[in-house]
Design an enzyme around this catalytic site. Structure first.
Site, short mmCIF file in Angstrom:
data_model
loop_
_atom_site.label_atom_id
_atom_site.label_comp_id
_atom_site.label_asym_id
_atom_site.label_seq_id
_atom_site.Cartn_x
_atom_site.Cartn_y
_atom_site.Cartn_z
N LYS A 177 0.85 -1.20 0.00
CA LYS A 177 0.00 0.00 0.00
C LYS A 177 0.89 1.24 0.00
O LYS A 177 1.52 1.58 1.00
CB LYS A 177 -0.90 0.03 1.25
CG LYS A 177 -1.89 1.18 1.17
CD LYS A 177 -2.19 1.81 2.52
CE LYS A 177 -1.58 3.15 2.79
NZ LYS A 177 -1.75 4.24 1.85
N GLY A 230 7.05 5.78 7.90
CA GLY A 230 6.20 6.96 7.93
C GLY A 230 6.42 7.72 9.23
O GLY A 230 7.49 7.62 9.85
N SER A 231 5.41 8.46 9.64
CA SER A 231 5.56 9.31 10.81
C SER A 231 5.55 8.48 12.09
O SER A 231 5.00 7.37 12.14
CB SER A 231 4.41 10.32 10.85
OG SER A 231 3.19 9.61 10.93
N VAL A 234 1.88 7.67 13.33
CA VAL A 234 1.20 6.52 12.69
C VAL A 234 1.94 5.23 13.05
O VAL A 234 1.32 4.19 13.30
CB VAL A 234 1.09 6.71 11.16
CG1 VAL A 234 0.48 5.47 10.51
CG2 VAL A 234 0.22 7.92 10.84
N GLY A 235 3.27 5.29 13.13
CA GLY A 235 4.05 4.11 13.52
C GLY A 235 3.62 3.58 14.88
O GLY A 235 3.54 2.36 15.10
N CYS A 286 13.61 11.87 5.83
CA CYS A 286 13.69 11.45 7.23
C CYS A 286 15.08 11.76 7.79
O CYS A 286 15.24 11.94 8.99
CB CYS A 286 13.37 9.97 7.35
SG CYS A 286 14.33 8.97 6.23
P1 NAD Z 1 2.51 8.97 7.32
O1 NAD Z 1 2.80 8.32 8.64
O2 NAD Z 1 1.46 10.00 7.26
O3 NAD Z 1 2.10 7.86 6.24
C1 NAD Z 1 2.92 6.75 5.96
C2 NAD Z 1 2.06 5.64 5.35
O4 NAD Z 1 1.15 5.17 6.36
C3 NAD Z 1 1.19 6.10 4.17
O5 NAD Z 1 1.10 5.06 3.22
C4 NAD Z 1 -0.17 6.33 4.84
O6 NAD Z 1 -1.26 6.23 3.95
C5 NAD Z 1 -0.18 5.22 5.87
N1 NAD Z 1 -1.09 5.46 6.99
C6 NAD Z 1 -1.49 6.67 7.50
N2 NAD Z 1 -2.33 6.48 8.52
C7 NAD Z 1 -2.47 5.14 8.69
C8 NAD Z 1 -3.21 4.33 9.59
N3 NAD Z 1 -3.97 4.87 10.53
N4 NAD Z 1 -3.11 3.00 9.48
C9 NAD Z 1 -2.31 2.45 8.53
N5 NAD Z 1 -1.59 3.15 7.64
C10 NAD Z 1 -1.67 4.49 7.72
O7 NAD Z 1 3.92 9.52 6.79
P2 NAD Z 1 4.22 10.36 5.48
O8 NAD Z 1 3.68 11.74 5.65
O9 NAD Z 1 3.81 9.59 4.27
O10 NAD Z 1 5.81 10.39 5.50
C11 NAD Z 1 6.56 11.30 6.25
C12 NAD Z 1 7.11 10.66 7.51
O11 NAD Z 1 7.84 9.49 7.17
C13 NAD Z 1 8.09 11.54 8.23
O12 NAD Z 1 7.84 11.48 9.61
C14 NAD Z 1 9.45 10.92 7.91
O13 NAD Z 1 10.46 11.16 8.86
C15 NAD Z 1 9.09 9.48 7.85
N6 NAD Z 1 10.08 8.72 7.10
C16 NAD Z 1 10.91 7.88 7.78
C17 NAD Z 1 11.88 7.18 7.11
C18 NAD Z 1 12.80 6.23 7.85
O14 NAD Z 1 13.38 5.37 7.22
N7 NAD Z 1 12.97 6.37 9.16
C19 NAD Z 1 12.01 7.32 5.73
C20 NAD Z 1 11.15 8.20 5.06
C21 NAD Z 1 10.17 8.88 5.75
#
Ligand code: NAD
Length: 498
Positions: A177, A230-231, A234-235, A286
Site C-alpha cells: 500500500k 512513515g511518521s 502513525v508508527g 527522514c
Molecule cells: P505517514 O505516517 O502519514 O504515512 C505513511 C504511510 O502510512 C502512508 O502510506 C499512509 O497512507 C499510511 N497510513 C497513514 N495512517 C495510517 C493508519 N492509521 N493505518 C495504517 N496506515 C496508515 O507519513 P508520510 O507523511 O507519508 O511520510 C513522512 C514521515 O515518514 C516523516 O515522519 C518521515 O520522517 C518518515 N520517514 C521515515 C523514514 C525512515 O526510514 N525512518 C524514511 C522516510 C520517511
C-alpha cells in the site's frame, strides 16, 4: 482537456478496479492544475482479496528456488534501469523533488533490486560442530508469509524497494500500500515487477488511504509482518494495532537530525553539507539536517555563509534543470511548515534569519512553495529544535564544545542520522562513539545512505530493526535451526556431557 488516466489495483496478477467504484486524484504539487491520474480508492474488501491472493501464492513461491527468484529480480532491475528517466520524470511530477534527486530515488531502487537479487545465491545460515558425536546442525532462513508494506511519499520508489526486494528474495509474498500522494511511482515499480515475470499473487498492490487500506491491511489475520515507514504518530498506531496478534513489525519513523560543525571544520564544506541536508528534497527527508549545531568560534562565519547560500537557492518546479528546491508535497505539509515558522518566531530568542514565507506569485501561484528558512540563536529545547517539521526549515544552535554538541545531538526523541565536520580525528572518533543514532557521517551531511549497509534509527525513529543491508534479511525471515542425529542412538545435549 484530455481525460485523466485511471490506474488500477494489482491483485492476483490482474489489474482490477476497487469494489468501492471510487478513485482519488494524484496532482502535481508544483502545479496543482496538472492532474496526473486517478487511482483506486480501495477498501477492506480489496485488502481481503489481495491478502488472500498473497496467501495462496505463498505456498508455491516459498518453494520456488531462491536463485530462480533472483533471476526475476535481475530482470526487474534491468527494466527499472531501462525506464529510469521516464520513472524519474513521473516521480518529480507527482511529488516535486528535483529531477536529479528523482533519478537518485529510482537508482536506489535499481541498486536494491540488484543487491537483493544477489542474495538469491547467498542467504547463508550457520553450521557449527555439535557437542555430541554423529550429530549435524545448521540454521536456515524461513520466509514469514504475507508481508504488508506501507510506505511514505518522500522516497516513492526507493523505500518500497527496500522492503519489497528482500521480502521477495526470501520467499515471502506481498501486499503493498503506497502513500496516497505518490501512487504513480509505486505503480511503476509494480509494473516493472509484473514485466519481470513475478508469478501471479506474489505481489499485490492496493492504493488508498491509511484508514481505509492501511488499517485493515495491518490488522488482517493472515498478514504475518507489517513493514511500515512513515511518521512516528502513525508508527505508534501500527505498533499498538499489531501487538496483540504478535505480528512482526518493522517501523521506520521520524527524525530530527543534526550536523555538528566544530571550530576546526572546513567551513565552506560544512555550509554545502548544511544546504544539502536542510533543503535537499525540500527538507522532506527522514534524514534531513533540520538542526545545525555550530561551535561558537565559527558560528558567525558559518551562519553568514549558510544564510547567503540559502537565499540564493532557486525554488521552483523540479523538472526545470535550474531548480534547486521543489515544493512541499501537499497543502497540509505546507501548512505544517508555516505553523512551525510561526512557532519559531514566537520562541523567546530565536531569530528568523532568512525565508519564513510561502511563495505565491508568478511561477509559484499554483504550487506548494515555501522559501528556504533559517532560524538563528535557537536553543536546543525549543520546539523548532525538537519536533520534526519535514520542510525547508533549519535551526542553527550554538555549542561551546564537542561534548556539549554531542549532548545536543542526542537530546531529542529521535535517533536517525547525524554528522560532524572536523579535521581532528580524535574528535571524530569521540562523536562516532557517543552519538546515539542509527547512521553517522564524518565530514558529510546527514544524507547519503547506500543500500548494502543497514538503514534505520534509534529511539522514536525505529523499533530496533534495520532496512537495507544484510539486516533486511533478518526483518523478512525467521531462523530455523535443524539438528540431524545420525548416531542411531538417543543422545541428549548437555546431559550426555561427562
Ligand atoms: P505517514 O505516517 O502519514 O504515512 C505513511 C504511510 O502510512 C502512508 O502510506 C499512509 O497512507 C499510511 N497510513 C497513514 N495512517 C495510517 C493508519 N492509521 N493505518 C495504517 N496506515 C496508515 O507519513 P508520510 O507523511 O507519508 O511520510 C513522512 C514521515 O515518514 C516523516 O515522519 C518521515 O520522517 C518518515 N520517514 C521515515 C523514514 C525512515 O526510514 N525512518 C524514511 C522516510 C520517511
Amino acid at each position: 482537456m484530455p481525460k485523466a488516466k485511471v490506474y488500477k489495483n494489482f491483485i492476483n496478477g490482474e489489474w482490477v478496479e476497487s469494489g468501492s467504484e471510487e478513485t482519488f486524484e494524484n496532482r502535481n504539487p508544483a502545479d496543482k492544475r496538472d492532474l496526473i491520474g486517478l487511482f483506486q480508492r480501495s477498501n477492506q474488501d480489496d485488502v481481503n482479496a489481495a491478502v488472500e491472493a498473497a496467501k495462496n501464492a505463498f505456498e508455491s513461491w516459498r518453494l520456488y528456488p531462491a536463485p530462480r527468484r533472483a533471476e526475476i529480480l535481475f530482470r526487474v532491475a534491468e527494466i527499472l534501469l531501462k525506464k529510469k528517466e521516464e520513472f524519474a520524470r513521473d516521480m518529480t511530477r507527482e511529488m516535486g523533488k528535483v529531477l536529479k534527486e528523482a533519478r537518485g530515488d529510482v537508482q536506489e531502487a535499481i541498486d536494491m533490486t540488484y543487491y537483493m537479487a544477489g542474495e538469491g545465491r547467498r542467504q547463508f545460515g550457520q553450521t557449527t560442530p555439535s557437542e555430541l558425536p554423529s550429530k549435524f546442525m545448521m540454521s536456515v532462513r524461513m520466509p514469514l508469509g504475507v508481508c504488508a508494506l506501507i510506505t511514505p511519499w518522500n522516497f516513492p520508489m526507493a523505500i518500497p524497494s527496500w522492503k519489497l526486494m528482500p521480502a521477495l528474495i526470501l520467499g515471502n509474498t506481498v501486499v503493498f500500500k503506497p502513500a496516497t500522494d505518490t501512487p504513480l511511482s509505486a505503480y511503476n515499480l509494480v509494473k516493472a515487477c509484473e514485466e519481470g515475470g513475478l508469478p501471479r499473487g506474489v505481489l499485490n498492490f492496493v492504493t488508498g488511504t491509511g484508514s481505509e487500506v492501511g488499517t485493515p491491511l495491518m490488522t488482517h489475520k493472515d498478514v504475518k509482518l507489517v513493514s511500515f515507514t512513515g511518521s512516528t504518530a502513525v508508527g505508534k498506531a501500527v505498533a499498538e494495532a499489531t501487538a496483540s496478534s504478535f505480528k512482526h513489525t518493522n517501523l521506520e519513523m521520524g527524525g530530527k537530525n543534526a550536523i555538528l560543525v566544530m571550530d576546526d571544520a572546513k567551513i565552506d564544506l560544512a555550509v554545502e553539507g548544511a544546504i544539502w541536508g536542510g533543503f535537499g528534497t525540500t527538507g522532506q527527508r527522514c534524514t534531513a539536517a533540520s538542526r545545525v549545531i555550530v561551535h561558537k568560534k565559527v558560528i558567525k562565519e558559518f551562519t553568514q555563509k549558510f544564510v547567503a547560500r540559502a537565499r540564493a537557492l532557486k525554488v521552483g518546479d523540479g523538472r526545470d534543470p535550474k531548480t534547486e528546491m521543489g515544493p512541499s508535497i501537499n497543502e497540509g505539509q505546507l501548512e505544517t511548515v508555516m505553523k512551525y515558522v510561526e512557532v519559531g518566531k514566537k520562541e523567546d530568542e530565536a531569530r528568523l534569519l532568512t525565508g519564513g514565507r510561502r511563495l505565491t506569485k508568478g511561477e509559484y501561484a499554483h504550487g506548494n512553495f515555501h522559501e528556504p528558512t533559517i532560524f538563528g540563536d535557537v536553543h536546543p529545547e525549543m520546539r523548532i529544535a525538537q519536533e520534526e517539521i519535514f520542510g525547508p526549515v533549519v535551526a542553527v544552535i550554538q555549542t561551546g564544545s564537542l561534548e556539549e554538541g554531542i549532548k545536543i545531538i542526542n537530546e531529542t526523541a529521535y535517533g536517525l542520522s547525524a554528522s560532524i565536520y572536523t579535521q581532528d580525528i580524535n574528535r571524530a572518533f569521540v562523536a562516532m562513539r557517543d552519538v546515539y543514532t542509527g547512521i553517522f557521517y564524518v565530514n558529510a551531511s546527514t544524507i547519503g545512505a547506500e543500500v548494502h549497509l543497514p538503514f534505520g534509527g534509534t529511539k522514536q525513529t525505529g523499533n530496533g530493526h534495520r532496512e537495507a543491508g544484510q539486516a533486511a534479511l533478518d526483518v523478512f525471515s525467521e531462523w530455523k535451526v535443524l539438528y540431524i542425529d545420525y548416531s542411531g542412538k538417543l543422545q541428549k545435549a548437555q546431559i550426555d556431557v561427562e
